[in-house]
Motif scaffolding. Structure first.
Motif, mmCIF file in Angstrom:
data_model
loop_
_atom_site.group_PDB
_atom_site.id
_atom_site.type_symbol
_atom_site.label_atom_id
_atom_site.label_comp_id
_atom_site.label_asym_id
_atom_site.label_seq_id
_atom_site.Cartn_x
_atom_site.Cartn_y
_atom_site.Cartn_z
ATOM 1 N N UNK A 65 -15.879 -62.041 -11.118
ATOM 2 C CA UNK A 65 -17.441 -62.908 -11.205
ATOM 3 C C UNK A 65 -17.935 -63.229 -9.353
ATOM 4 N N UNK A 66 -16.941 -64.206 -9.979
ATOM 5 C CA UNK A 66 -16.965 -65.227 -8.517
ATOM 6 C C UNK A 66 -17.522 -65.020 -7.553
ATOM 7 N N UNK A 67 -16.838 -63.550 -7.162
ATOM 8 C CA UNK A 67 -16.616 -63.087 -5.620
ATOM 9 C C UNK A 67 -17.704 -61.867 -5.774
ATOM 10 N N UNK A 68 -19.181 -61.957 -6.794
ATOM 11 C CA UNK A 68 -20.419 -61.133 -6.335
ATOM 12 C C UNK A 68 -21.034 -61.813 -6.745
ATOM 13 N N UNK A 69 -20.589 -63.048 -7.408
ATOM 14 C CA UNK A 69 -21.780 -63.992 -7.714
ATOM 15 C C UNK A 69 -22.610 -64.670 -6.439
ATOM 16 N N UNK A 70 -22.891 -64.851 -6.129
ATOM 17 C CA UNK A 70 -23.146 -64.865 -3.904
ATOM 18 C C UNK A 70 -24.911 -63.420 -4.447
ATOM 19 N N UNK A 71 -24.046 -61.951 -4.401
ATOM 20 C CA UNK A 71 -24.935 -60.835 -4.954
ATOM 21 C C UNK A 71 -26.259 -61.693 -5.622
ATOM 22 N N UNK A 72 -25.953 -62.317 -6.572
ATOM 23 C CA UNK A 72 -27.018 -62.444 -7.657
ATOM 24 C C UNK A 72 -28.172 -63.946 -7.587
ATOM 25 N N UNK A 73 -27.532 -64.466 -6.232
ATOM 26 C CA UNK A 73 -28.220 -65.522 -5.816
ATOM 27 C C UNK A 73 -28.877 -65.052 -4.208
ATOM 28 N N UNK A 74 -30.057 -65.542 -4.459
ATOM 29 C CA UNK A 74 -31.195 -65.478 -3.250
ATOM 30 C C UNK A 74 -30.444 -65.922 -1.607
ATOM 31 N N UNK A 75 -30.681 -65.078 -0.326
ATOM 32 C CA UNK A 75 -29.339 -64.889 0.721
ATOM 33 C C UNK A 75 -30.568 -66.390 0.929
ATOM 34 N N UNK A 76 -31.928 -66.784 0.896
ATOM 35 C CA UNK A 76 -32.037 -67.974 1.565
ATOM 36 C C UNK A 76 -31.932 -69.069 0.267
ATOM 37 N N UNK A 77 -31.215 -69.186 -0.548
ATOM 38 C CA UNK A 77 -31.218 -70.184 -1.372
ATOM 39 C C UNK A 77 -29.023 -70.813 -0.923
ATOM 40 N N UNK A 78 -29.020 -69.387 -0.745
ATOM 41 C CA UNK A 78 -27.491 -70.337 -0.121
ATOM 42 C C UNK A 78 -27.468 -70.466 1.373
ATOM 43 N N UNK A 79 -28.682 -69.939 2.106
ATOM 44 C CA UNK A 79 -28.061 -70.576 3.549
ATOM 45 C C UNK A 79 -29.260 -71.612 3.376
ATOM 46 N N UNK A 80 -29.802 -72.468 2.592
ATOM 47 C CA UNK A 80 -30.751 -73.581 2.203
ATOM 48 C C UNK A 80 -29.415 -74.887 2.064
ATOM 49 N N UNK A 81 -28.522 -74.620 0.824
ATOM 50 C CA UNK A 81 -27.837 -74.878 0.976
ATOM 51 C C UNK A 81 -26.618 -74.990 1.666
ATOM 52 N N UNK A 82 -26.225 -74.123 2.073
ATOM 53 C CA UNK A 82 -25.234 -74.952 3.140
ATOM 54 C C UNK A 82 -25.405 -76.124 4.445
ATOM 55 N N UNK A 83 -27.507 -75.626 4.799
ATOM 56 C CA UNK A 83 -27.988 -76.761 5.595
ATOM 57 C C UNK A 83 -27.997 -77.978 4.700
ATOM 58 N N UNK A 84 -27.531 -78.035 2.967
ATOM 59 C CA UNK A 84 -27.569 -79.425 2.412
ATOM 60 C C UNK A 84 -26.355 -79.814 2.919
ATOM 61 N N UNK A 85 -25.392 -78.833 2.465
ATOM 62 C CA UNK A 85 -24.072 -79.451 2.284
ATOM 63 C C UNK A 85 -23.178 -79.884 4.084
ATOM 64 N N UNK A 86 -24.395 -79.129 4.888
ATOM 65 C CA UNK A 86 -23.552 -79.744 6.319
ATOM 66 C C UNK A 86 -24.436 -80.334 7.295
ATOM 67 N N UNK A 87 -25.117 -80.910 6.702
ATOM 68 C CA UNK A 87 -26.405 -81.797 7.581
ATOM 69 C C UNK A 87 -26.070 -83.215 7.765
ATOM 70 N N UNK A 88 -26.415 -83.837 8.705
ATOM 71 C CA UNK A 88 -25.790 -85.388 8.906
ATOM 72 C C UNK A 88 -25.479 -86.224 8.205
ATOM 73 N N UNK A 89 -26.668 -85.993 7.294
ATOM 74 C CA UNK A 89 -26.616 -86.875 6.075
ATOM 75 C C UNK A 89 -26.132 -86.233 4.881
ATOM 76 N N UNK A 90 -25.615 -84.893 4.874
ATOM 77 C CA UNK A 90 -25.043 -84.165 3.804
ATOM 78 C C UNK A 90 -23.353 -84.450 2.641
ATOM 79 N N UNK A 91 -23.217 -84.056 1.906
ATOM 80 C CA UNK A 91 -22.591 -84.244 1.389
ATOM 81 C C UNK A 91 -21.149 -84.010 2.262
ATOM 82 N N UNK A 92 -21.317 -82.836 3.068
ATOM 83 C CA UNK A 92 -19.310 -82.632 3.465
ATOM 84 C C UNK A 92 -19.262 -83.696 4.197
ATOM 85 N N UNK A 93 -20.139 -84.293 5.342
ATOM 86 C CA UNK A 93 -19.708 -85.400 5.548
ATOM 87 C C UNK A 93 -19.986 -86.522 4.959
#
Length: 245
Positions: A65-93
């Motif tokens: 279920x965890x592997x297939x979970x991305x298929x149930x989420x919009x591609x645009x949502x997944x991509x913008x989520x990575x922008x939030x995580x990886x941006x200079x003022x984002x969570x990862x930094x």
């Protein structure tokens, strides 16, 4: 998205020599990024597929279920989520700064790194599922027989188990590299100038420059590359290995 264009004093584009292969470096970069994404997906996906095939059903179903979970989420949502995580003022930094691992914030988005990370996450299920379908059909008696003959667990895994998973490796790798070559949305959003791929320039010529002939030529090149990969795999391993299981 613009190429290395040059302008005169009037702001007009300066014509370049006809024999200048301006798209060849871009095509090579696209192939290199696709190969890197495929390797990342294989390294991450192989252990997950092995767990799916060997864990008890109750745990493997939850992991599936965890592997297939991305298929149930919009591609645009997944991509913008990575922008939030990886941006200079984002969570990862923020986490890296708080842990003391870095002292200055790192640019991890709008470059090639962001494209590889986001696309690897999106394409990972396409690697896991073919591997899982092959691993599930491998009888555990092979490993037990190797162990009973004196092989160590690592040696038995490498010499007995892994060769039987080659059809899954081939199918997953072929699927991921073909999908990644033609990816458009994710490189456009997280790639910036250095992380864009040839598909972004096909869209540029279709929608902005209206150079449909160039867009058709680049699309034809992509199709030829995909067919070449298909033929190359057929020569090296045989396309029948994709359905051997």
């Amino acid at each position: 998205a613009a190429l290395d264009l040059r302008y005169d004093e009037n702001g007009d584009i300066v014509s370049q020599p006809e024999n200048r292969q301006i798209y060849m470096p871009l095509l090579l970069k696209t192939l290199g990024m696709s190969l890197l994404i495929t390797v990342v997906c294989l390294v991450l996906g192989y252990p997950v597929a092995y767990l799916l095939a060997t864990l008890p059903d109750r745990h493997s179903n939850l992991l599936m279920i965890m592997v297939l979970l991305p298929f149930w989420t919009s591609l645009l949502v997944r991509t913008t989520s990575w922008i939030v995580l990886l941006q200079t003022e984002g969570v990862v930094n923020d986490v890296l700064i708080a842990s003391g691992l870095i002292t200055e914030r790192i640019q991890m988005v709008h470059n090639m790194f962001g494209t590889v990370v986001a696309m690897s996450h999106i394409l990972l299920p396409f690697m896991i599922l073919p591997l899982y379908s092959v691993m599930k059909s491998i009888s555990p008696s092979y490993m037990r027989a190797a162990r009973s003959l004196g092989a160590t667990p690592a040696y038995a895994f490498i010499k007995v188990y892994m060769p039987q998973t080659l059809p899954g490796i081939g199918a997953g790798s072929l699927l991921v590299i073909i999908l990644s070559i033609g990816f458009y949305i994710t490189p456009a959003l997280v790639g910036g100038r250095s992380g864009q791929m040839i598909s972004n320039f096909i869209a540029y010529h279709m929608q902005t420059s209206l150079n449909w002939g160039m867009a058709a030529a680049l699309g034809g090149i992509l199709l030829a590359v995909v067919l070449l990969l298909y033929v190359l795999y057929n020569r090296l391993a045989g396309i029948n290995t994709l359905t051997a299981r």
